[in-house]
Write an enzyme that holds these catalytic residues in place. Sequence first.
Site, PDB file in Angstrom:
ATOM      1  N   LYS A 197       0.827  -1.211   0.000  1.00 49.59           N
ATOM      2  CA  LYS A 197       0.000   0.000   0.000  1.00 49.59           C
ATOM      3  C   LYS A 197       0.856   1.253   0.000  1.00 49.59           C
ATOM      4  O   LYS A 197       2.045   1.237   0.332  1.00 49.59           O
ATOM      5  CB  LYS A 197      -0.926   0.011   1.226  1.00 49.59           C
ATOM      6  CG  LYS A 197      -0.203   0.288   2.528  1.00 49.59           C
ATOM      7  CD  LYS A 197      -1.153   0.392   3.702  1.00 49.59           C
ATOM      8  CE  LYS A 197      -0.369   0.785   4.948  1.00 49.59           C
ATOM      9  NZ  LYS A 197      -1.173   0.775   6.162  1.00 49.59           N
ATOM     10  N   ASP A 223      -2.121  -6.163  13.672  1.00 50.46           N
ATOM     11  CA  ASP A 223      -1.440  -4.866  13.684  1.00 50.46           C
ATOM     12  C   ASP A 223      -1.218  -4.457  15.130  1.00 50.46           C
ATOM     13  O   ASP A 223      -1.819  -5.030  16.048  1.00 50.46           O
ATOM     14  CB  ASP A 223      -2.271  -3.806  12.946  1.00 50.46           C
ATOM     15  CG  ASP A 223      -1.394  -2.746  12.270  1.00 50.46           C
ATOM     16  OD1 ASP A 223      -0.192  -2.664  12.616  1.00 50.46           O
ATOM     17  OD2 ASP A 223      -1.902  -2.011  11.408  1.00 50.46           O
TER      18      ASP A 223
END
Length: 320
Positions: A197, A223
Amino acid sequence: MADESGHGPMLILGGRANRPLAREVGEILGHSVDSATIRDFADREIFVRIDRNARGRDVFIIQPTSAPAENTMELLLLIDAARRASAARVTAVVPYFGYGRQDRKDQPRVAIGAKLMANMLVAAGADRVVSIDFHQHQIQGFFDIPVDHLYAAPVFTRYFREKGIEDLVVVAPDVGSAKMARGYSKRLGASFAIIDKRRPAANVAEVLNVVGEVDGKNCLLPDDMVDTGGTLVNAVKALKDRGAKAVYAAATHALLSGPAVERLSQAPLEEFVVTNTIHIPEERRFDNLKVLSVAPLLANAIQYIHSNESVSQLFELGDD
């Protein structure tokens, strides 16, 4: 009189940022954490007083430094109060270390907030710091005192292992978390993928590509934190667009700022699993949110530190 630790009897204090977690840790250790008076003056200045004798004691102060900034100030005042009360040792137990994202000078004329936070904790009188999942590992080097950096990975891997999800792929949400995600995949016996990304601005992420096989698979996105939820929701949508059967997400620190609750509750997420390093009030919770407790992890760390045992047995990463 000092006990076998050499630092006197244990005294645990809980700030107001996450009282439920502090009390849970205290219950596990058999100690009350309500040993300090903390209140605000009319102008919101914070008053702190330790209500029990702290002289010669091994003091542990449990307080995440999440927003607002008063939480940080409260921690500093508690450390200062313990130091001035002649505590033998003061350990700041900071489940979530705020300002950890500002860990380098990546553009001109910006502050390095994580280093400033470290300096303030040391200046206030902390002898040691315990924290969970720093945003970057290098933050440990910002301190000139011992740091016990714990990991939530064992808490998450235990939970997902018990769920027994088949055809599981652990997907790193970006290149920076690839090492951590590989650790999860290894411990869960899952395959691995990564999202490539670009982030054009803060709190804005654009998903470009998914590297790895996710079609027809169950995916887990791990995460260290979720703030506004935009990055995570984009990642979930990208995986669903590429044929993922079900998508789970895990994040240690649930900041859940701004539109995060609305975004995540409407996202095609099977389950969003977080820990209680930051207190999540009932009104910020939603149906597919699952909160796991890090209290046993912190309680073990405090007990090992107090009795001068090795804390390294708690350092199972999930990223080797």
